[in-house]
Structure formats: structure tokens, C-alpha cells
Design an enzyme around this catalytic site. Structure first.
Site, PDB file in Angstrom:
ATOM      1  N   GLY A 184      32.875  20.098 -14.717  1.00  0.00           N
ATOM      2  CA  GLY A 184      33.815  19.946 -15.825  1.00  0.00           C
ATOM      3  C   GLY A 184      33.350  18.952 -16.873  1.00  0.00           C
ATOM      4  N   GLY A 236      30.163  15.902 -18.081  1.00  0.00           N
ATOM      5  CA  GLY A 236      28.911  15.188 -17.880  1.00  0.00           C
ATOM      6  C   GLY A 236      29.200  13.724 -17.568  1.00  0.00           C
ATOM      7  N   HIS A 245      24.729  28.121 -16.549  1.00  0.00           N
ATOM      8  CA  HIS A 245      25.622  27.751 -15.450  1.00  0.00           C
ATOM      9  C   HIS A 245      27.046  28.091 -15.874  1.00  0.00           C
ATOM     10  CE1 HIS A 245      27.503  24.110 -13.081  1.00  0.00           C
ATOM     11  NE2 HIS A 245      27.931  25.268 -12.640  1.00  0.00           N
ATOM     12  N   HIS A 250      19.290  23.614 -19.428  1.00  0.00           N
ATOM     13  CA  HIS A 250      20.480  23.906 -18.617  1.00  0.00           C
ATOM     14  C   HIS A 250      21.680  24.021 -19.551  1.00  0.00           C
ATOM     15  CE1 HIS A 250      22.897  23.937 -14.918  1.00  0.00           C
ATOM     16  NE2 HIS A 250      23.760  23.141 -15.552  1.00  0.00           N
ATOM     17  N   ASP A 264      22.845  19.441  -9.491  1.00  0.00           N
ATOM     18  CA  ASP A 264      23.455  19.246 -10.814  1.00  0.00           C
ATOM     19  C   ASP A 264      24.587  18.233 -10.729  1.00  0.00           C
ATOM     20  OD1 ASP A 264      24.473  19.509 -13.377  1.00  0.00           O
ATOM     21  OD2 ASP A 264      25.114  21.596 -13.137  1.00  0.00           O
ATOM     22  N   MET A 299      31.821  26.305 -20.002  1.00  0.00           N
ATOM     23  CA  MET A 299      33.133  25.935 -19.446  1.00  0.00           C
ATOM     24  C   MET A 299      34.225  26.620 -20.254  1.00  0.00           C
ATOM     25  SD  MET A 299      32.560  21.898 -18.776  1.00  0.00           S
ATOM     26  CE  MET A 299      31.009  21.253 -18.124  1.00  0.00           C
ATOM     27  N   MET A 328      26.274  21.493  -6.502  1.00  0.00           N
ATOM     28  CA  MET A 328      26.876  20.522  -7.413  1.00  0.00           C
ATOM     29  C   MET A 328      26.994  19.178  -6.698  1.00  0.00           C
ATOM     30  SD  MET A 328      27.354  22.103 -10.222  1.00  0.00           S
ATOM     31  CE  MET A 328      28.133  20.727 -11.090  1.00  0.00           C
ATOM     32  N   SER A 370      20.590  19.061 -19.200  1.00  0.00           N
ATOM     33  CA  SER A 370      21.854  19.728 -19.541  1.00  0.00           C
ATOM     34  C   SER A 370      22.210  19.399 -20.980  1.00  0.00           C
ATOM     35  CB  SER A 370      22.973  19.245 -18.616  1.00  0.00           C
ATOM     36  OG  SER A 370      24.212  19.591 -19.205  1.00  0.00           O
ATOM     37  N   GLY A 413      21.800  15.480 -17.508  1.00  0.00           N
ATOM     38  CA  GLY A 413      22.348  15.509 -18.861  1.00  0.00           C
ATOM     39  C   GLY A 413      22.366  14.139 -19.497  1.00  0.00           C
ATOM     40  N   ASP A 440      25.577  24.678 -19.936  1.00  0.00           N
ATOM     41  CA  ASP A 440      26.850  24.601 -19.209  1.00  0.00           C
ATOM     42  C   ASP A 440      27.965  25.318 -19.957  1.00  0.00           C
ATOM     43  OD1 ASP A 440      26.343  23.059 -16.816  1.00  0.00           O
ATOM     44  OD2 ASP A 440      25.916  21.363 -18.140  1.00  0.00           O
ATOM     45  N   MET A 499      30.782  28.141 -15.558  1.00  0.00           N
ATOM     46  CA  MET A 499      31.957  27.532 -14.932  1.00  0.00           C
ATOM     47  C   MET A 499      33.160  28.221 -15.571  1.00  0.00           C
ATOM     48  SD  MET A 499      30.531  23.652 -15.005  1.00  0.00           S
ATOM     49  CE  MET A 499      29.287  24.085 -16.217  1.00  0.00           C
TER      50      MET A 499
HETATM   51  C1  DX5 Z   1      28.981  19.403 -14.842  1.00  0.00           C
HETATM   52  C2  DX5 Z   1      27.800  20.154 -15.426  1.00  0.00           C
HETATM   53  C3  DX5 Z   1      26.523  19.378 -15.363  1.00  0.00           C
HETATM   54  C4  DX5 Z   1      26.580  18.072 -16.092  1.00  0.00           C
HETATM   55  C5  DX5 Z   1      25.377  17.235 -15.808  1.00  0.00           C
HETATM   56  O1  DX5 Z   1      30.082  20.228 -14.858  1.00  0.00           O
HETATM   57  O2  DX5 Z   1      27.582  21.351 -14.727  1.00  0.00           O
HETATM   58  O3  DX5 Z   1      25.429  20.167 -15.770  1.00  0.00           O
HETATM   59  O4  DX5 Z   1      26.705  18.231 -17.464  1.00  0.00           O
HETATM   60  O5  DX5 Z   1      25.519  16.056 -16.528  1.00  0.00           O
HETATM   61  P1  DX5 Z   1      25.106  14.643 -15.933  1.00  0.00           P
HETATM   62  O6  DX5 Z   1      23.645  14.701 -15.650  1.00  0.00           O
HETATM   63  O7  DX5 Z   1      25.467  13.705 -17.037  1.00  0.00           O
HETATM   64  O8  DX5 Z   1      25.914  14.426 -14.685  1.00  0.00           O
HETATM   65 ZN    ZN Z   2      25.647  22.494 -14.964  1.00  0.00          ZN
END
Ligand code: DX5
Ligand code: ZN
Length: 223
Positions: free
Chosen positions: A146, A148, A70, A36, A179, A40, A141, A11, A201, A38, A72
Site C-alpha cells: 500500500g 512505500g 506488481h 518495479h 519487496d 494500486m 512482501m 520501485s 523504492g 506498483d 495490487m
Molecule cells: C509496497 C510496494 C513496494 C514499495 C517499496 O506496497 O509494493 O514496491 O513501494 O518501497 P520501499 O522500498 O520504500 O519499501
Molecule cells: Zn511492489
């Protein structure tokens, strides 16, 4: 499952955004399979990240690996179209963020991308009933979306096992992605529960040597 079938998708939320192209190249050269991405929107989730222009920039920079977008965000349809034009490979969204999940899935497919649905830790897998044959990917999930760097929620393992049985019983080709909170210490357990695609990530970008951590993750998957 053959280890070559396991996908590691770092990520880029935890990458250094000031050097994003280089970071993505480094992690792919280090052995990652996908990127990946993300997205948001400060509405569906409180955080705000990157959009289609950044996806397009990575393609223009020469990144050819699959980009796993992804979403969100809420609503989803407009961004689905923008991301398909910007070079996304997979586009996944949270079903509660669309007022017509079938239509949004069709939009993804019609644009030539692969489609998936994402379930938060507290959303039951029954929500997927009726959509299974349209899904190239199911993303479970293992943290609330939201941010990492959160801790893996153990109770999601049971959901992974159930989802894997449903996929196998129906002979579906659907990838089962996980994830949130995936690290060297838990990747094998999650694979044994039935996941085949691993987003990670902070556990990758937080290490000084991306090759070493990805190799250790693959070794652990092989064990
Ligand atoms: C959370 C994201 C994930 C996250 C993963 O909202 O969708 O992709 O960044 O990060 P780690 O691996 O640090 O949990
Ligand atoms: Zn993600």
C-alpha cells in the site's frame, strides 16, 4: 549465486512522478536492472497509483529495460491484458485478488509476459502449492502492501529461506523477489536468506546519487 544474477528493481513509487521518464532513465543509467511498477487501486489496497497508460508512456519514452508490474488490484484479469499490451515484462498479482488463479496466470503467459504470484507477509507459502511450475517469479512482501517507506518485517526472512529451499529442491528457474523496506543495511542478509531480486523504492529514490546507492548495494551483495 553469482552477483550478476542479482537483480535490483527500483520501485518508481518513490520517484518524482512529475519527471517520471527522466527518473526512470536516471535510475537505469545508475545501474538498476529493472523498473518495479506498483499498481494500486484504492480497493485491494487503500492507495491509488498508476496504470497501463503510464507503462505505455515509459515504453514510448524509450525505456527498454524489463518492467516488473506488481498488481495490487482486485480483480486482476482486465488489467493483466491492459498491462501486457502496454509493454509489461513481468506481471505479478496477489492470489486472493483473483477468483481463478490458474486462469489469471494463463492470461499472463498467453499474452507473452512472465508471470508471478505475490504473498503478503501473513500469507503462508503453501498457498503456492499447485502453481509452482507456472511461476517465473515469486514475490514475497516484506511489508503490507500500500505504501512505500515502511520498515522491513524481519519474520519474512524465514519464509525467504523456506521458499529458496523449495525452489532449489525442485530445480525451478523461478526468481525469488522481495519487496518492502529493502535498504543498504539489510540487502545482504535478505540475499543470504535466498532472495535474488530486490525491489527498493525509498532507499534508492531518497538518495541524491542513484549510482552511489546502487553501487553500494551491489558491493554489499558481493561481500
Ligand atoms: C509496497 C510496494 C513496494 C514499495 C517499496 O506496497 O509494493 O514496491 O513501494 O518501497 P520501499 O522500498 O520504500 O519499501
Ligand atoms: Zn511492489
Amino acid at each position: 549465486m553469482a552477483t550478476k544474477d542479482y537483480i535490483i528493481a527500483p520501485s518508481i513509487l518513490s520517484a518524482d512522478f512529475a519527471r517520471l521518464g527522466e527518473e526512470v532513465n536516471s535510475v537505469l543509467e545508475a545501474g538498476a536492472d529493472w523498473v518495479h511498477f506498483d499498481v494500486m487501486d484504492n480497493h485491494y489496497v487503500p492507495n491509488l497509483t498508476i496504470g497501463p497508460m503510464v507503462c505505455q508512456s515509459l515504453r514510448d519514452y524509450g525505456i527498454t529495460a524489463p518492467i516488473d508490474v506488481h498488481l495490487m488490484v482486485e480483480p486482476v484479469d482486465q488489467l493483466i491484458q491492459s498491462f501486457s499490451k502496454a509493454g509489461a515484462t513481468y506481471i505479478t498479482f496477489h492470489p486472493e485478488a483473483s477468483d481463478d488463479v490458474d486462469r489469471s496466470l494463463d492470461l499472463i503467459k498467453d499474452s507473452g509476459c512472465k508471470a508471478g504470484l505475490v504473498l503478503n507477509p501473513d500469507i503462508p507459502i503453501e498457498v503456492l502449492d499447485g502453481f509452482l511450475d507456472k511461476l517465473d517469479m515469486i514475490l514475497l512482501m516484506s511489508v503490507f502492501p500500500g505504501f512505500g517507506g515502511q520498515e522491513f518485517i524481519d519474520s519474512v526472512l524465514e519464509k525467504v529461506t523456506k521458499m529458496r529451499s523449495i525452489i532449489n529442491e525442485n530445480s525451478l528457474e523461478t526468481r525469488l523477489e522481495i519487496d518492502g523496506g529493502i535498504k543498504l543495511k539489510n540487502i545482504k542478509e535478505v540475499a543470504d536468506a535466498g532472495a535474488d531480486t530486490f525491489v527498493s523504492g525509498s532507499a534508492i529514490f531518497g538518495e541524491p546519487d542513484y549510482s552511489e546507492i546502487i553501487r553500494k548495494m551491489r558491493d554489499s551483495l558481493k561481500a
